[in-house]
Design a protein around this motif. Structure first.
Motif, PDB file in Angstrom:
ATOM      1  N   LEU A  51      -8.606   3.047  -1.521  1.00  9.61           N
ATOM      2  CA  LEU A  51      -7.686   3.675  -0.577  1.00  9.61           C
ATOM      3  C   LEU A  51      -6.292   3.093  -0.763  1.00  9.61           C
ATOM      4  CD1 LEU A  51      -7.023   5.417   1.912  1.00  9.61           C
ATOM      5  CD2 LEU A  51      -7.699   3.461   3.317  1.00  9.61           C
ATOM      6  N   LEU A  52      -5.324   3.952  -0.941  1.00 10.29           N
ATOM      7  CA  LEU A  52      -3.913   3.567  -1.042  1.00 10.29           C
ATOM      8  C   LEU A  52      -3.183   4.168   0.145  1.00 10.29           C
ATOM      9  CD1 LEU A  52      -3.427   4.566  -4.786  1.00 10.29           C
ATOM     10  CD2 LEU A  52      -3.973   2.299  -3.906  1.00 10.29           C
ATOM     11  N   PHE A  53      -2.182   3.481   0.664  1.00  6.61           N
ATOM     12  CA  PHE A  53      -1.382   4.023   1.759  1.00  6.61           C
ATOM     13  C   PHE A  53      -0.033   3.343   1.799  1.00  6.61           C
ATOM     14  CE2 PHE A  53      -3.928   0.567   3.407  1.00  6.61           C
ATOM     15  CZ  PHE A  53      -3.042  -0.184   4.170  1.00  6.61           C
ATOM     16  N   LEU A  54       0.918   3.985   2.446  1.00  7.68           N
ATOM     17  CA  LEU A  54       2.231   3.391   2.673  1.00  7.68           C
ATOM     18  C   LEU A  54       2.213   2.683   4.011  1.00  7.68           C
ATOM     19  CD1 LEU A  54       4.557   6.266   1.459  1.00  7.68           C
ATOM     20  CD2 LEU A  54       3.845   4.219   0.214  1.00  7.68           C
ATOM     21  N   SER A  55       2.994   1.614   4.104  1.00  6.51           N
ATOM     22  CA  SER A  55       3.021   0.844   5.336  1.00  6.51           C
ATOM     23  C   SER A  55       4.443   0.412   5.654  1.00  6.51           C
ATOM     24  CB  SER A  55       2.129  -0.389   5.201  1.00  6.51           C
ATOM     25  OG  SER A  55       2.175  -1.153   6.374  1.00  6.51           O
TER      26      SER A  55
END
Length: 74
Positions: A51-55
């Protein structure tokens, strides 16, 4: 399945996005995936299932320069 859920912050001044893991079969409770004061958003899966995401969380690496742009979470 990952869902992005928006709520209003404690001050009532802006929206905050949180990522939740949701079991489509309903057998397990939903749970938060990541928790940033600023927001976690734009989830995507890599080819290997990571899982990749922006934060919006602040970089905690003291050697790194502070940036206003979102970071990438794994």
């Amino acid at each position: 399945m990952i869902a992005s859920v928006q709520t209003i912050n404690d001050q009532g001044t802006r929206r905050v996005s949180r990522l939740w893991e949701v079991d489509p079969s309903g057998e397990r409770e939903s749970r938060p995936v990541a928790r940033s004061v600023q927001s976690d958003f734009a989830p995507a899966f890599a080819a290997d299932g990571t899982l990749l995401f922006l934060s919006g969380r602040e970089n905690t690496d003291s050697a790194a320069e502070k940036s206003e742009s979102p970071g990438v979470g794994l």
